[in-house]
Motif scaffolding. Sequence first.
Motif, PDB file in Angstrom:
ATOM      1  N   ILE A 179      33.772  45.651  39.583  1.00 48.63           N
ATOM      2  CA  ILE A 179      33.210  44.367  39.992  1.00 48.63           C
ATOM      3  C   ILE A 179      32.036  44.597  40.931  1.00 48.63           C
ATOM      4  O   ILE A 179      32.102  45.448  41.829  1.00 48.63           O
ATOM      5  CB  ILE A 179      34.289  43.517  40.696  1.00 48.63           C
ATOM      6  N   TYR A 180      30.965  43.827  40.728  1.00 47.24           N
ATOM      7  CA  TYR A 180      29.804  43.900  41.613  1.00 47.24           C
ATOM      8  C   TYR A 180      30.244  43.621  43.052  1.00 47.24           C
ATOM      9  O   TYR A 180      30.927  42.637  43.331  1.00 47.24           O
ATOM     10  CB  TYR A 180      28.769  42.870  41.175  1.00 47.24           C
ATOM     11  N   GLY A 181      29.853  44.501  43.959  1.00 50.29           N
ATOM     12  CA  GLY A 181      30.207  44.350  45.373  1.00 50.29           C
ATOM     13  C   GLY A 181      31.394  45.174  45.804  1.00 50.29           C
ATOM     14  O   GLY A 181      31.693  45.259  46.999  1.00 50.29           O
ATOM     15  N   TYR A 182      32.103  45.797  44.834  1.00 50.59           N
ATOM     16  CA  TYR A 182      33.263  46.630  45.149  1.00 50.59           C
ATOM     17  C   TYR A 182      33.125  48.002  44.479  1.00 50.59           C
ATOM     18  O   TYR A 182      32.508  48.125  43.414  1.00 50.59           O
ATOM     19  CB  TYR A 182      34.560  45.989  44.652  1.00 50.59           C
ATOM     20  N   THR A 183      33.731  48.994  45.079  1.00 48.51           N
ATOM     21  CA  THR A 183      33.839  50.331  44.507  1.00 48.51           C
ATOM     22  C   THR A 183      35.321  50.675  44.387  1.00 48.51           C
ATOM     23  O   THR A 183      36.073  50.516  45.352  1.00 48.51           O
ATOM     24  CB  THR A 183      33.137  51.380  45.390  1.00 48.51           C
ATOM     25  N   ARG A 184      35.726  51.128  43.208  1.00 45.63           N
ATOM     26  CA  ARG A 184      37.131  51.464  42.983  1.00 45.63           C
ATOM     27  C   ARG A 184      37.514  52.727  43.762  1.00 45.63           C
ATOM     28  O   ARG A 184      36.704  53.643  43.948  1.00 45.63           O
ATOM     29  CB  ARG A 184      37.389  51.697  41.494  1.00 45.63           C
ATOM     30  N   THR A 185      38.768  52.777  44.187  1.00 43.53           N
ATOM     31  CA  THR A 185      39.311  53.973  44.844  1.00 43.53           C
ATOM     32  C   THR A 185      40.372  54.581  43.929  1.00 43.53           C
ATOM     33  O   THR A 185      41.120  53.855  43.263  1.00 43.53           O
ATOM     34  CB  THR A 185      39.927  53.610  46.205  1.00 43.53           C
ATOM     35  N   TYR A 186      40.428  55.912  43.893  1.00 45.10           N
ATOM     36  CA  TYR A 186      41.309  56.608  42.961  1.00 45.10           C
ATOM     37  C   TYR A 186      42.058  57.737  43.662  1.00 45.10           C
ATOM     38  O   TYR A 186      41.600  58.288  44.663  1.00 45.10           O
ATOM     39  CB  TYR A 186      40.508  57.209  41.790  1.00 45.10           C
ATOM     40  N   ASP A 187      43.218  58.043  43.106  1.00 50.31           N
ATOM     41  CA  ASP A 187      43.964  59.256  43.408  1.00 50.31           C
ATOM     42  C   ASP A 187      44.044  60.080  42.133  1.00 50.31           C
ATOM     43  O   ASP A 187      44.015  59.534  41.030  1.00 50.31           O
ATOM     44  CB  ASP A 187      45.390  58.928  43.888  1.00 50.31           C
ATOM     45  N   MET A 188      44.157  61.394  42.278  1.00 48.54           N
ATOM     46  CA  MET A 188      44.364  62.264  41.125  1.00 48.54           C
ATOM     47  C   MET A 188      45.846  62.603  41.034  1.00 48.54           C
ATOM     48  O   MET A 188      46.430  63.134  41.976  1.00 48.54           O
ATOM     49  CB  MET A 188      43.536  63.543  41.267  1.00 48.54           C
ATOM     50  N   VAL A 189      46.466  62.238  39.916  1.00 50.07           N
ATOM     51  CA  VAL A 189      47.883  62.506  39.671  1.00 50.07           C
ATOM     52  C   VAL A 189      48.001  63.272  38.370  1.00 50.07           C
ATOM     53  O   VAL A 189      47.664  62.745  37.300  1.00 50.07           O
ATOM     54  CB  VAL A 189      48.704  61.192  39.612  1.00 50.07           C
TER      55      VAL A 189
END
Length: 559
Positions: A179-189
């Motif tokens: 979404i415009y205005g947000y950056t996704r956060t991730y974990d590596m599993v």
Amino acid sequence: MPYAPEYLHLVIPGVAFEALLYGRNSDDATGSGSSVEDQLATGRTLCGQNSWRITREFKDTDISASRHTSRKRDEFEALIDAITDGATTPGVRRIVVAFNASRYYRDLDAYVRLRKACMIGNVLLCYNGQVYDLSRRDDRKTTAQHAVDAEDEAEGLRDQNLRTASQQAKAGMPHGKAIYGYTRTYDMVNGRKRCTGQEEDERGPYVLEMLRRLDAGHTLGSVKRWLRSEPNAARLDGSPWAEDLIRMTVMNRVYVGERLHRGEYIKAVWAPIKGLETPQGRAMFFRVTEKLTDPARTAHRGTEVQHLMSYLGLCGECGDHARLRYLTTTGRRKNPTMACTEKQDTSIVEHLLNAYVEEALLAWFSNKQKARAALVPADDKVEEAVTATQRLINSYEEQLAEARHLAETFDEEAGRFKLSAASLAGMEARIEPKLEAERKKLQRFTGTSPLLLRMLNEDPESVWNGRPASAERSALPGLTLEQKREVIRSVVTVRLYKATTTGARKLEPGRIRLSFVGELGFRDRPLRAPATAPSRLPGPRAASSGTSAGSRGWAAGAS
């Protein structure tokens, strides 16, 4: 039975072997395509050990091979073409090499196409370290069974992904495109990316500024021009901002910390855009949403208006569905005119209507106490109401979550679930309508727009028309035409009636009738169709006789 690669030269003697390597993955966790590279590296090692010359490599990165995918595997299609169109060289036999069967296909249709191509081109198929000759019946049967297994595995993965998506949705996790205005956060599993939420990025303030500008009465067109002039406000895909894209962006409830799941908005795990996390910010969001979804605000005109009262004024004779529109000058009509859209039986010179409405509006705002009482709810009461409503929503949500948990928990001693399905259904039937009602109530706390607050807190004439610079203070620009229209729309309903005599040159008392917010006759939007009983106030004769209940005493020519 398949052939072992090291014995292939004994089974098919007197030929050289050439290899076509294929690699594919459906989830490129790092964006580097390393999984595909690992597959091809394994294939290169196999070819090197058996002296198979590699003629071409094919790579499909981050593309599913199941029947549910909507993306085309371009490299797989190129592989099919290379197999069927490749020139046959005497003394040479070709082999297609992949890591395992599921790299080629997770769909029986793809398997059939590849099998047919290999049979036509007399090409061998290699995967899992085994070589299959599809001209042989037993190899066709074996590879077909592998294709069935690969498709079934894909279906199982899809079912699991759907369950996971549903669980994430219930937990308020993000889904779909960024979404415009947000950056996704991730974990590596286990080598795979797992989304944990999203955080506001450097584009977030542009979302807030879009909302602020629209709330202040700017048009979608002016916001578009501003965004295009800001290099840092560029869209994620690089496409230029357009008015429909701005509309969809600012109405997305992602920005107030909510996500849509099965037709309902639920609280999300991410925080709202800074500035929208407060009751005032949330109220601004829903004010803008209400404005952009109101058909009365966009009907019959584009985003750039030209006339102050066009489609704002109503025809008192025809009813509140009939508006006033601008008529250009003609041979008979010397002055620009505002006339009824229904019958054109009611009309008035434009500058007279504008001057009358503006004078009355500024006089109304000059009575600060009355205007503030009509427009501004007490801030402490609004905040108290918002807090109480949100607390009730949270309680309903917790009650439902606890009931659903009990309905899924099996009581070993009693030999049944702790809450029956019938009891759960009954609770949901009782609570969910109440929950939805409270959510809608929360959305109605829209507060007062900053444009109206300026008119209330400052000198209304200076805000409306602007003022030149002086030794004591700087210049103040007046409101734009669209901002003036927004103030009129929010504060006063204007109705125009016929003159009592044909060809009258002066405004008669009661021809223009004004109903301000809080008074009988005020309408925040025109009717979309004629009412069964026309919504009209008494005409000018009744007004002049003093029998017009609920209408403002602003009559043209009245003292």
